[in-house]
Design an enzyme around this catalytic site. Structure first.
Site, PDB file in Angstrom:
ATOM      1  N   GLN A 115       0.913  -0.958  -0.067  1.00 38.51           N
ATOM      2  CA  GLN A 115      -0.046   0.021   0.010  1.00 38.51           C
ATOM      3  C   GLN A 115       0.880   1.335  -0.029  1.00 38.51           C
ATOM      4  O   GLN A 115       1.380   1.676   0.955  1.00 38.51           O
ATOM      5  CB  GLN A 115      -0.736  -0.163   1.292  1.00 38.51           C
ATOM      6  CG  GLN A 115      -1.752   1.088   1.519  1.00 38.51           C
ATOM      7  CD  GLN A 115      -2.015   1.323   3.040  1.00 38.51           C
ATOM      8  OE1 GLN A 115      -1.247   1.327   3.781  1.00 38.51           O
ATOM      9  NE2 GLN A 115      -3.453   1.860   3.096  1.00 38.51           N
ATOM     10  N   ASN A 130      -3.334   6.230  17.169  1.00 36.04           N
ATOM     11  CA  ASN A 130      -4.658   6.057  17.847  1.00 36.04           C
ATOM     12  C   ASN A 130      -5.181   7.451  18.005  1.00 36.04           C
ATOM     13  O   ASN A 130      -6.453   7.420  18.092  1.00 36.04           O
ATOM     14  CB  ASN A 130      -3.978   5.791  19.205  1.00 36.04           C
ATOM     15  CG  ASN A 130      -3.419   4.435  19.549  1.00 36.04           C
ATOM     16  OD1 ASN A 130      -3.523   3.701  18.655  1.00 36.04           O
ATOM     17  ND2 ASN A 130      -2.987   3.990  20.729  1.00 36.04           N
ATOM     18  N   GLU A 182      -8.790  -1.750   6.027  1.00 34.65           N
ATOM     19  CA  GLU A 182      -7.565  -1.673   6.837  1.00 34.65           C
ATOM     20  C   GLU A 182      -7.828  -1.856   8.245  1.00 34.65           C
ATOM     21  O   GLU A 182      -7.258  -2.872   8.848  1.00 34.65           O
ATOM     22  CB  GLU A 182      -6.530  -0.541   6.315  1.00 34.65           C
ATOM     23  CG  GLU A 182      -5.349  -0.517   7.480  1.00 34.65           C
ATOM     24  CD  GLU A 182      -4.050   0.423   6.987  1.00 34.65           C
ATOM     25  OE1 GLU A 182      -4.423   1.102   6.110  1.00 34.65           O
ATOM     26  OE2 GLU A 182      -3.062   0.481   7.391  1.00 34.65           O
ATOM     27  N   SER A 219       1.510   6.553   2.509  1.00 39.36           N
ATOM     28  CA  SER A 219       2.285   7.727   3.186  1.00 39.36           C
ATOM     29  C   SER A 219       3.403   8.062   2.582  1.00 39.36           C
ATOM     30  O   SER A 219       4.265   7.385   1.687  1.00 39.36           O
ATOM     31  CB  SER A 219       2.862   6.878   4.422  1.00 39.36           C
ATOM     32  OG  SER A 219       1.571   6.375   5.334  1.00 39.36           O
ATOM     33  N   SER A 238       5.261  -1.037   3.983  1.00 34.58           N
ATOM     34  CA  SER A 238       5.411  -2.380   4.426  1.00 34.58           C
ATOM     35  C   SER A 238       5.403  -3.266   3.188  1.00 34.58           C
ATOM     36  O   SER A 238       4.577  -3.339   2.344  1.00 34.58           O
ATOM     37  CB  SER A 238       4.291  -2.927   5.383  1.00 34.58           C
ATOM     38  OG  SER A 238       4.098  -1.812   6.404  1.00 34.58           O
TER      39      SER A 238
HETATM   40  C1  FAD Z   1       5.011  -0.349  10.938  1.00 27.88           C
HETATM   41  C2  FAD Z   1       4.511   0.691  10.283  1.00 27.88           C
HETATM   42  C3  FAD Z   1       4.060   0.034   9.030  1.00 27.88           C
HETATM   43  C4  FAD Z   1       3.498   1.172   8.023  1.00 27.88           C
HETATM   44  N1  FAD Z   1       3.185   0.608   6.754  1.00 27.88           N
HETATM   45  C5  FAD Z   1       2.729   1.434   5.929  1.00 27.88           C
HETATM   46  C6  FAD Z   1       2.381   0.939   4.480  1.00 27.88           C
HETATM   47  O1  FAD Z   1       2.304  -0.298   4.166  1.00 27.88           O
HETATM   48  N2  FAD Z   1       1.997   1.770   3.608  1.00 27.88           N
HETATM   49  C7  FAD Z   1       1.772   3.188   4.134  1.00 27.88           C
HETATM   50  O2  FAD Z   1       1.312   4.005   3.047  1.00 27.88           O
HETATM   51  N3  FAD Z   1       2.161   3.733   5.240  1.00 27.88           N
HETATM   52  C8  FAD Z   1       2.583   2.712   6.374  1.00 27.88           C
HETATM   53  N4  FAD Z   1       2.879   3.373   7.409  1.00 27.88           N
HETATM   54  C9  FAD Z   1       2.635   4.585   7.621  1.00 27.88           C
HETATM   55  C10 FAD Z   1       1.818   5.104   8.521  1.00 27.88           C
HETATM   56  O3  FAD Z   1       0.652   5.011   7.868  1.00 27.88           O
HETATM   57  C11 FAD Z   1       1.964   6.556   9.356  1.00 27.88           C
HETATM   58  O4  FAD Z   1       3.377   6.442   9.803  1.00 27.88           O
HETATM   59  C12 FAD Z   1       0.976   7.013  10.008  1.00 27.88           C
HETATM   60  O5  FAD Z   1      -0.386   7.316   9.478  1.00 27.88           O
HETATM   61  C13 FAD Z   1       1.370   8.144  10.819  1.00 27.88           C
HETATM   62  O6  FAD Z   1       1.737   9.122  10.079  1.00 27.88           O
HETATM   63  P1  FAD Z   1       3.395   9.949  10.377  1.00 27.88           P
HETATM   64  O7  FAD Z   1       4.148   8.865  10.497  1.00 27.88           O
HETATM   65  O8  FAD Z   1       3.349  11.009   9.310  1.00 27.88           O
HETATM   66  O9  FAD Z   1       2.936  10.668  11.801  1.00 27.88           O
HETATM   67  P2  FAD Z   1       2.211  12.378  11.807  1.00 27.88           P
HETATM   68  O10 FAD Z   1       1.140  12.113  11.009  1.00 27.88           O
HETATM   69  O11 FAD Z   1       3.350  13.275  11.613  1.00 27.88           O
HETATM   70  O12 FAD Z   1       2.107  12.114  13.598  1.00 27.88           O
HETATM   71  C14 FAD Z   1       2.914  12.479  14.505  1.00 27.88           C
HETATM   72  C15 FAD Z   1       2.068  12.544  16.064  1.00 27.88           C
HETATM   73  O13 FAD Z   1       1.057  13.487  15.389  1.00 27.88           O
HETATM   74  C16 FAD Z   1      -0.459  12.915  15.819  1.00 27.88           C
HETATM   75  N5  FAD Z   1      -1.388  13.697  14.958  1.00 27.88           N
HETATM   76  C17 FAD Z   1      -1.147  13.731  13.496  1.00 27.88           C
HETATM   77  N6  FAD Z   1      -2.344  14.345  13.254  1.00 27.88           N
HETATM   78  C18 FAD Z   1      -3.082  14.468  14.298  1.00 27.88           C
HETATM   79  C19 FAD Z   1      -4.527  15.001  14.508  1.00 27.88           C
HETATM   80  N7  FAD Z   1      -5.141  15.305  13.308  1.00 27.88           N
HETATM   81  N8  FAD Z   1      -4.944  15.052  15.805  1.00 27.88           N
HETATM   82  C20 FAD Z   1      -4.164  14.384  16.586  1.00 27.88           C
HETATM   83  N9  FAD Z   1      -2.987  14.152  16.633  1.00 27.88           N
HETATM   84  C21 FAD Z   1      -2.571  14.055  15.477  1.00 27.88           C
HETATM   85  C22 FAD Z   1      -0.230  11.549  15.597  1.00 27.88           C
HETATM   86  O14 FAD Z   1      -1.117  10.851  16.510  1.00 27.88           O
HETATM   87  C23 FAD Z   1       1.302  11.035  16.055  1.00 27.88           C
HETATM   88  O15 FAD Z   1       1.207  11.000  17.375  1.00 27.88           O
HETATM   89  C24 FAD Z   1       3.458   2.391   8.327  1.00 27.88           C
HETATM   90  C25 FAD Z   1       3.859   2.938   9.598  1.00 27.88           C
HETATM   91  C26 FAD Z   1       4.334   1.912  10.438  1.00 27.88           C
HETATM   92  C27 FAD Z   1       4.828   2.433  11.810  1.00 27.88           C
END
Ligand code: FAD
Lengths: 413, 358
Positions: A131, A375, A249, A134, A166
């Protein structure tokens, strides 16, 4: 031939019992020995073979429509299979994204040709999916992604970068979300594509995660050419497709059957407590009971969602409840593990595989609270879509993506 | 296992909900709290005679509906949602369950029909001493807290006898029975002390009195979980509605994540609580071997979840939630009472650990 004498329900129960028995037999005989000791690259062919056997025996895509290659059976059959499978450790990891997310989205939104082409090979483990949502600057806020797809005659040319993808290294196809129109607000200008991961211009670089393993990757697209029929859903309707996939998902992440001997499961921790002599300590017993109840509550919730789906109530945003609950459960289990294993959870004799497995599981706990939407993001979804609470004030909803100066966009598109 | 309600069960829910909305709205709840009995006797009889919800698990031959625990839990859920004061838990749950579980057909025939009809109120108590003297069984002891013990006509007492334990039916008008209504945290659930001194009682015929006790405890755990789930639902509804209209700092408070996320967590635990309740009620009807552990899981999960919900419900309402006029405190008090009435959190968890085989 004798006439069936039982009622419909009795006959159904009998067929379910038979299904369950066959599933048990299959699992007892078909799981490759010691697969968990294989390196990821060695695992792939073994996993493919197992998935094909699973499909051929009638246990893959149990509730998927038969016309697209599924078994067209009921949620009760799915449940029966899961109950059997919980006692086993299955080498199905490489297919989790394909089966849990991409496949159901193909079934929902694909053209007949796409379903015909992709669904059965996916179910048989012939093709692995990933997928591609991100990006470095677009995680929770997926819709602010910058990877672009530009028309070139009938084709599309894709340029950009994805991250934390992933399984990308072993994937044959990816579901890619890209920007096809920067002149409209951010949610409106997206399109979903099916990408051949071996196409020229696709480069995958493994990233290490905090457990020290490399299950996710960076993916770079350099002028990757996609044919017109790579579009999944409609051009410009990528956000709707993404929401569909994210819904699948959450249901799949939240409803995943936990292995009975999973390192951080109550059963395994209880075994540990018996071994290290803490099983009689009241606090330990109370902790284990609390953990067991929380596991059951979540398990029963996902069974209930499946039964409701079968009687006509789709889970909708309620998948987020399971996803969030699963993540929170792991923190509770992590606490219990520390109480029970003590220093054995953090230092062990070389070669003690069970201890090593526990340590890896401890290190992997944060993943569930991030991947697939954090979360906090799940809580926003539950609050807004289920409870109907007012949305956060949105500063960029109506601004053309090109003009966005807030959030993550630093350079002009 | 079946975790979704059938159409018929949903119809029952609607009927009970309509009945309660019509006859026992929040104002009425407060009015009856002030009365001597603390509940509405007319409503109670109608619940038995017209609605037929007091004998849901009573066999048809004894004047009941011959339905099951899933149905009874639907009713308990609605009662927990409205907090209508009534002896339902004491009479339609505890007393009925004892009579269903003992071997004494005569006593079943005598008591179940009037209990199901709402003509008689029963309850259950533990801890008396029983001895045979003056040509019959006599009970002594101080029993507290007895649920609805102030209004019960008959108390089924689990007592120590010279030959192990036994079950006894005690008429509360008998001489040697002295009742004191206890002052209680929860005004919607009356509790009483019974002082027995040589009170004459009839022994119920049963082979294994302790097995009766544990099955009654399990079924009570299911009914209580249903009340808890109903209370959680109502707290969630009330608080969500409030969060949509209350404005502070120029925004509706539900748009703040501090509030939204608390409600989302509450919703998640309610969804899970519903699931363990449905499973436990299903097990009570269909899988007796599974019932003890399913009932234990239901209590370990639902009791603290319901209290957490009620407590958050008060706080998320701010000052208004802390006032006597608001209903939030009634849910808080009920949830705390239910959390400790049948044993502490630690008791529940240790019992579950035993059942898990840890
Ligand atoms: C093990 C793993 C596998 C993954 N696999 C995939 C994959 O296969 N394909 C893919 O596309 N992506 C994948 N991801 C990415 C994942 O979907 C993102 O890391 C995730 O959605 C969070 O985005 P970010 O890392 O940019 O964090 P950010 O969005 O920058 O978030 C940082 C912090 O801010 C908080 N935050 C952000 N926005 C808000 C809001 N509106 N309200 C309150 N709090 C907020 C978050 O909760 C977090 O604590 C994977 C991530 C991990 C850890």
């Amino acid at each position: 031939m004798t006439e069936p004498t039982g009622s419909g329900a009795a006959a159904e129960a009998a067929s379910l019992g038979e299904f369950s028995r066959r599933a048990g037999e299959f699992l007892d005989s078909a799981i490759p020995a010691n697969w968990s000791e294989l390196e990821p690259a060695e695992l792939i062919p073994v996993a493919r073979e197992f998935q094909a056997a699973l499909y051929d025996a009638g246990f893959a895509g149990i509730t998927w429509p038969a016309e697209y290659g599924g078994q067209g059976a009921t949620a009760a059959h799915e449940q029966a299979f899961r109950e059997q499978a919980a006692g086993h450790d299955l080498p199905t990891g490489p297919f989790v994204i394909g089966l849990g997310m991409c496949g159901p989205t193909l079934v929902d939104l694909g053209t007949d040709r796409q379903r015909e082409r992709y669904v059965r090979p996916l179910l048989r483990g012939e093709e692995i999916w990933c997928q591609l949502f991100s990006e470095p600057d677009a995680g929770s806020d997926v819709a602010s992604l910058r990877t672009k797809a530009v028309r070139d005659g009938e084709d599309w040319i894709v340029t950009g970068q994805k991250v934390w993808t992933s399984g990308a290294r072993h994937a044959d196809f990816g579901a890619l979300l890209a920007r096809t129109d920067p002149d409209v607000p951010k949610h409106a200008g997206l399109t979903m594509f099916i990408v051949d991961m071996r196409a020229p211009g696709v480069a995958v670089r493994p990233l290490r995660d905090m457990t020290g393993r490399s299950p996710f990757n960076e993916v770079h697209f350099d002028q990757v050419r996609l044919p017109a029929d790579a579009v999944l859903g409609e051009v410009g309707a990528g956000w709707r497709a993404a929401v569909t996939m994210l819904g699948h998902e959450r249901v799949s992440l939240g409803g995943a059957t936990r292995r009975r001997d999973e390192p951080l499961g109550a059963a395994n921790l209880a075994r540990l407590a018996r071994e290290n002599g803490t099983a009689a300590v009241p606090q330990v017993r109370a902790e284990l009971a609390g953990l067991h109840a929380a596991e059951r509550a979540l398990e029963l919730f996902s069974v209930r969602l499946r039964q409701e789906a079968e009687s006509g109530t789709p889970p909708g945003a309620r998948g987020s409840v399971g996803k969030l609950g699963g993540a929170m459960l792991l923190w509770q289990a992590l606490h219990a593990a520390g109480e029970i294993a003590g220093t054995d959870a953090v230092a062990w004799e070389p070669g003690d595989e069970a201890a090593e497995e526990l340590a890896v599981a401890i290190n992997a706990v944060p993943a569930s609270s991030i991947a697939g939407g954090t979360n906090n993001v799940q809580r926003n979804i539950i609050g807004e879509r289920i409870l109907g609470l007012p949305k956060e004030p949105q500063v960029d909803r109506d601004v053309p993506f090109r003009d966005l100066r807030v959030g993550t966009q630093r350079e002009t598109t | 296992m079946r975790l979704v309600l059938t159409g018929q069960q949903e119809d029952l829910r609607t009927a009970v909900r309509d009945f309660l909305a019509d006859q026992a709205g929040p104002e009425r709840v407060r009015d009856v709290l002030e009365t001597a009995d603390g509940f509405d006797r007319v409503l109670w009889r109608r619940a038995g005679a017209e609605l037929g919800v007091l004998g849901l698990v009573v066999a048809e031959e004894h004047g009941g509906a011959g339905a099951g625990h899933v149905e009874r839990s639907v009713v308990a859920e609605e009662l927990g949602a409205t907090l209508v004061p009534s002896p339902f838990l004491a009479s339609a749950v505890l007393a009925v369950d004892v009579l269903n579980a003992v071997d004494d057909v005569g006593m079943r025939e005598r008591y179940l029909p009037p209990l199901a009809a709402g003509e008689l109120i029963g309850t259950v108590a533990h801890g008396a001493e029983a001895a045979e003297r003056d040509g019959g069984w006599r009970l002594d002891g101080r029993l507290a807290p007895v649920i609805s013990g102030d209004v019960a006509d008959v108390v089924l007492v689990h007592a120590a006898t010279p030959d192990g334990t036994g079950w006894f039916a005690l008429d509360t008008t008998a001489s040697g029975v002295h009742r004191t209504t206890l002052r209680a945290l929860d005004p919607t659930r009356r509790l009483a002390r019974l002082d027995l001194s040589g009170a004459r009682a009839t022994r119920l015929d049963t082979a294994d009195p302790d097995a009766v006790r544990s099955s009654v405890d399990d079924l009570a755990a299911v009914a209580l979980a249903a009340e808890q789930v109903g209370g959680m639902r109502r707290v969630l509804e009330m608080t969500t509605e409030y969060a949509k209209v209350r404005v502070q700092f120029g925004r509706r408070i539900g748009s703040y994540q501090g509030v939204k996320h608390a409600l989302a967590d509450l919703h998640g635990s309610w969804e899970q609580a519903v699931s363990v309740l449905r499973h436990a009620a299903w097990a009570a009807d269909e899988d007796p071997d599974e019932l003890p552990i399913a009932a234990a899981v239901a209590q370990v999960f639902c009791a603290p979840a319901a209290f957490r919900a009620a407590a958050d419900g008060v706080v998320l309402h701010g000052g208004i939630g802390y006032t006597w006029e608001h209903d939030a405190h009634l849910y808080y008090k009920r949830a705390k009472t239910s959390e400790v009435l049948f044993g502490s959190e630690r008791d529940r968890r240790l019992r579950l650990a035993d059942l898990m085989g840890v």
